[in-house]
Design an enzyme around this catalytic site. Sequence first.
Site, PDB file in Angstrom:
ATOM      1  CG  ASP A  64      -0.426   0.021   2.594  1.00 47.90           C
ATOM      2  OD1 ASP A  64       0.631  -0.816   2.670  1.00 47.90           O
ATOM      3  OD2 ASP A  64      -0.843   0.380   3.651  1.00 47.90           O
ATOM      4  CG  HIS A  65       3.155   2.392   2.499  1.00 47.66           C
ATOM      5  ND1 HIS A  65       3.071   3.800   3.057  1.00 47.66           N
ATOM      6  CD2 HIS A  65       2.274   1.346   3.154  1.00 47.66           C
ATOM      7  CE1 HIS A  65       2.088   3.468   4.234  1.00 47.66           C
ATOM      8  NE2 HIS A  65       1.894   2.035   4.157  1.00 47.66           N
TER       9      HIS A  65
HETATM   10 ZN    ZN Z   1       0.571   0.723   5.121  1.00 46.90          ZN
HETATM   11 ZN    ZN Z   2       3.106  -1.002   6.589  1.00 43.99          ZN
END
Ligand code: ZN
Ligand code: ZN
Length: 301
Positions: A64-65
Amino acid sequence: LDFKILGTGSATPQLERNPSAFVVGLDNFSLLIDCGEGTQFQFLKYKIKSSRLKYILISHLHGDHYFGLIGLISSFNLNKRSDSLTIFGPPGLDELITLQLKLSNTQLNFKINFFATNPASPELIYDNDVFSIHTFPLKHRIPCVGIKITQKESKRKIITEKIPSDFPISFFKLLKDGFDVKDELTGKIYKNSEYTTLGQPPKSIAYCSDTIFDTSIVEHIFQVNLLYHEATFSEDNTLRATQTFHSTAIQAATIASKAKVDQLIIGHYSSRYKTISHFLEEAKTVFSATVLAEEGDSYLI
Ligand SMILES: [Zn+2]
Ligand SMILES: [Zn+2]
């Protein structure tokens, strides 16, 4: 110094929230902090100029990054980018990107300069006349760094109304640099204190995502103007926050309070929450200058 929010979600996909991505604008260029899946669509939606983007910082290798990074790089290439791009990220990120480009037989039109961050100890990773970037360890399930970006104090400002029409152009720089200047032809002395005023004071932004509640980070973010701190959970899930190495809204607010920051932004909300207004209520019981991260919002410091 400008901080724009492109993603407020975490982990699993959410229709109403994008994963982490933030654009920091400085003078005439910008930095991207984290690049969750679909960040390039957020660039389109919020009219982010990719030509201004010079630096990308990836905090850690949870998807998610950073899952949006190869897409962003590929599109830059299709759009004939030629300016180099500097990427700071965890060790191994350069191998990931290189392998993806190699297996798709992609030759980039631009150069990528990759610098590995150090998740074990605080470091000054970049420094020039305009700004500096510090990283510091965050306690998460995998190596992860927090980021502090400081825009330096600007040079002294010239009071243009006081400058005579025959003032030599070459003297401007000396005055801005803080010197008194003597015009050898006329003998006139231009005193710095008379012809200039103080420049802009230094400004700073800190980014802490993802992390368990950890007061050891306070010294690295002390008195920053703006702190983004993750708040994946609210008080109903304090135990889950600890188990997954994340924070609650109150824990984020506690860090902001201890660090005496001017303003706190909380985000990285878990998909289990359909509404998040209680995050703000909880955080404000500890630190009143808190706001909820909302996609598309910008904060000018
Ligand atoms: Zn995250
Ligand atoms: Zn994380």
